[in-house]
Design an enzyme around this catalytic site. Structure first.
Site, PDB file in Angstrom:
ATOM      1  CB  SER A   1      -0.933  -0.002   1.217  1.00  0.00           C
ATOM      2  OG  SER A   1      -1.795  -1.110   1.184  1.00  0.00           O
TER       3      SER A   1
ATOM      4  CG  HIS B   1      -2.176   3.871   3.803  1.00  0.00           C
ATOM      5  ND1 HIS B   1      -3.470   3.649   4.231  1.00  0.00           N
ATOM      6  CD2 HIS B   1      -1.711   2.660   3.406  1.00  0.00           C
ATOM      7  CE1 HIS B   1      -3.771   2.377   4.099  1.00  0.00           C
ATOM      8  NE2 HIS B   1      -2.719   1.758   3.597  1.00  0.00           N
TER       9      HIS B   1
END
Length: 512
Positions: free
Chosen positions: A318, A370
């Site tokens: 991610s 993230h």
């Protein structure tokens, strides 16, 4: 009108008269001795005759001369309008004598049964592999899917089922977090000394095959739990500053990029990687794409290692994909004036990013990856991509045109890059002559961005291994102040496991 001109011209040639334009239509010059006599008034619809008409803008302009029955250079296409504006450029010739249209597809000619010439265009390659082949994305995806299959196999060998069903069901439909830690997930106790281990608050660890919350199942050493060659025994270490037996599995900042928590996790990541990732690799090239991909992923795991709870593990690509999202955002901002609906594109992109960050606040997701990946993508994008189109217009076109995704490459080709390097090596001073102040300011910003990235890597690594400075409020970037079942989300991941007083509710929260 062109047809009338033609018949009037033909008639004038036969009778030696003057055309309507006032020019004398003299008969054509004698034929060369090696050619066949040519009819003075051929039919324009004769399929067996093709003319060499380089000035034609009609359909006949693209056909070649046909054997020796055509009179080359003696007569123009009767339908040629010399005052017309050509609709497109003439076909190009390649090294083999084949003509090419604007899409660079070779045009070949066939002779049919009646002696006519037909134009056959080779089929353009379409589909999944159209254009530049994105080898980096394909290789990464293949490796990540293969590693995930290995996770399921190992979980099945250790626990009896490919996915975790005991003591809790993995909502991502994947292996146990204990198996993931054993396979290389980012897990702080396997990477450096932690206070809980040195003070003997945590004396035993879950085994990779744990399927129960029974304290008897928590009987493995840290070395057995970490796996991957194990870590030094810390049972005799009493001082936190004693580095003689400190774990140092530094590769846990890199390996988790190839690990995923479940089918849902890898499906979403691979979908984004095979869409936006492929498009971005086509535009910026494999070298820049690889640099941004791994830098964003590693930086995200380093940021989480510094400020996430010690008992939290993290896996997934991610962080790398958030770096790619940052490049897409920059691409939109750089080409704002050329977009059809830039506001709409920006709103959709910001909505996707916001949803991803909000989901990162839920238990089981690492929002630090993230955030770190996105920040790294923004900085590297400014440093590595071409300058914005508006800026280039003000400082001069000293770079290849910047293009949006799915149009032209954002990075120069190999030959162009080689030529630029050779020119710069021959005359390095000339590269900087005549540059405008705005050009210098922009390149100063880009160079400063690279320096900031380098310093950030060094400072976070030093803090992770030596300084150990923590942040009391940073945990709220990856959790919500919610309490469920007597457990606060922001307190999850604390290592309070011991032989004498194990907590059945929170033996060790290894969230992903």
């Amino acid at each position: 009108m062109a047809a009338n001109d033609y018949y009037n011209t033909a008639h004038g040639q036969q009778h030696g008269t003057t055309s309507q334009f006032g020019k004398s239509d003299s008969p054509p010059s004698p034929l060369p001795s090696n050619q066949t006599p040519y009819s003075s008034a051929p039919s324009p619809f004769d399929d067996n005759r093709y003319y060499n008409t380089p000035n034609s803008s009609g359909a006949l302009g693209g056909y070649p001369s046909h054997s020796n029955t055509s009179y080359q250079g003696a007569q123009q296409d009767p339908f040629t309008d010399h005052n017309a504006i050509p609709l497109h450029s003439k076909p190009k010739m390649d090294g083999h004598g084949h003509k090419h249209d604007d899409d660079s597809s070779p045009i070949r000619y066939q002779v049919d049964e009646e002696g006519g010439v037909r134009r056959r265009k080779s089929k353009k390659k379409k589909g999944w592999f159209q254009g530049r082949v994105t080898w980096v994305v394909y290789i990464l995806t293949t490796v990540q899917v293969g590693v995930f299959v290995g996770e399921l196999i190992k979980n099945g060998m250790l626990t009896g089922t490919p996915i975790q069903t005991k003591p809790n069901f993995n909502i991502m439909i994947g292996p146990s977090p204990y198996v993931l830690v054993n396979m290389g997930a980012r897990f702080t106790p396997c990477m450096h000394n932690i206070n809980s281990t040195i003070s003997n608050k945590v004396q035993s660890w879950p085994c990779p095959n744990t399927t129960s919350l029974d304290p008897k199942s928590i009987s493995c050493s840290l070395s057995e739990f970490c796996g991957m060659g194990g870590v030094p025994d810390q049972s005799d270490v009493k001082s936190f500053n004693d580095r003689s037996h400190e774990p140092n599995q530094w590769w846990r900042f890199i390996v988790p990029i190839f690990l995923h928590a479940g089918i849902i996790h890898i499906a979403f990541n691979m979908l984004l990687q095979l869409t936006l990732g492929r498009d971005m690799e086509k535009e910026i090239g494999p070298l820049r794409f690889t640099l941004v991909y791994f830098s964003a992923g590693i930086f995200g795991f380093i940021l989480g290692g510094n400020y996430a709870a010690e008992g939290l593990s993290s896996v997934g690509a991610s962080g790398s994909l958030f770096g790619i999202l940052a490049l897409v955002l920059l691409d939109l901002l750089y080409t704002w004036s050329t977009r059809r609906s830039p506001v709409k594109d920006l709103l959709f992109l910001l909505l996707d990013i916001a949803i991803a960050f909000v989901l990162g606040l839920l238990p089981g997701l690492d929002n630090f990856s993230h955030i770190g990946g996105f920040l790294m993508g923004i900085v590297l994008g400014v440093c590595l991509l071409h300058s914005p189109q508006a800026l280039r217009e003000r400082i001069g076109n000293d770079e290849p045109p910047y293009a949006t995704v799915d149009t032209q490459p954002l990075a120069p080709t190999g030959n162009a890059a080689t030529q630029k390097l050779s020119m710069f090596a021959k005359a390095p001073v000339g590269f900087f002559k005549g540059r405008k102040p705005l050009w210098w300011a922009w390149w100063l910003v880009r160079a400063g961005g690279l320096v900031c990235v380098f310093i950030a890597f060094i400072l976070l690594l030093r803090n992770f291994y030596e300084w150990r400075n923590t942040c009391s409020w940073c945990k709220h970037l990856t959790c919500l102040p919610i309490e469920t079942g007597g457990v606060k989300w922001c307190d999850m991941g604390g290592l309070n496991l011991s032989r004498t007083d194990p907590s059945p509710r929170n033996p060790a929260m290894f969230l992903l």
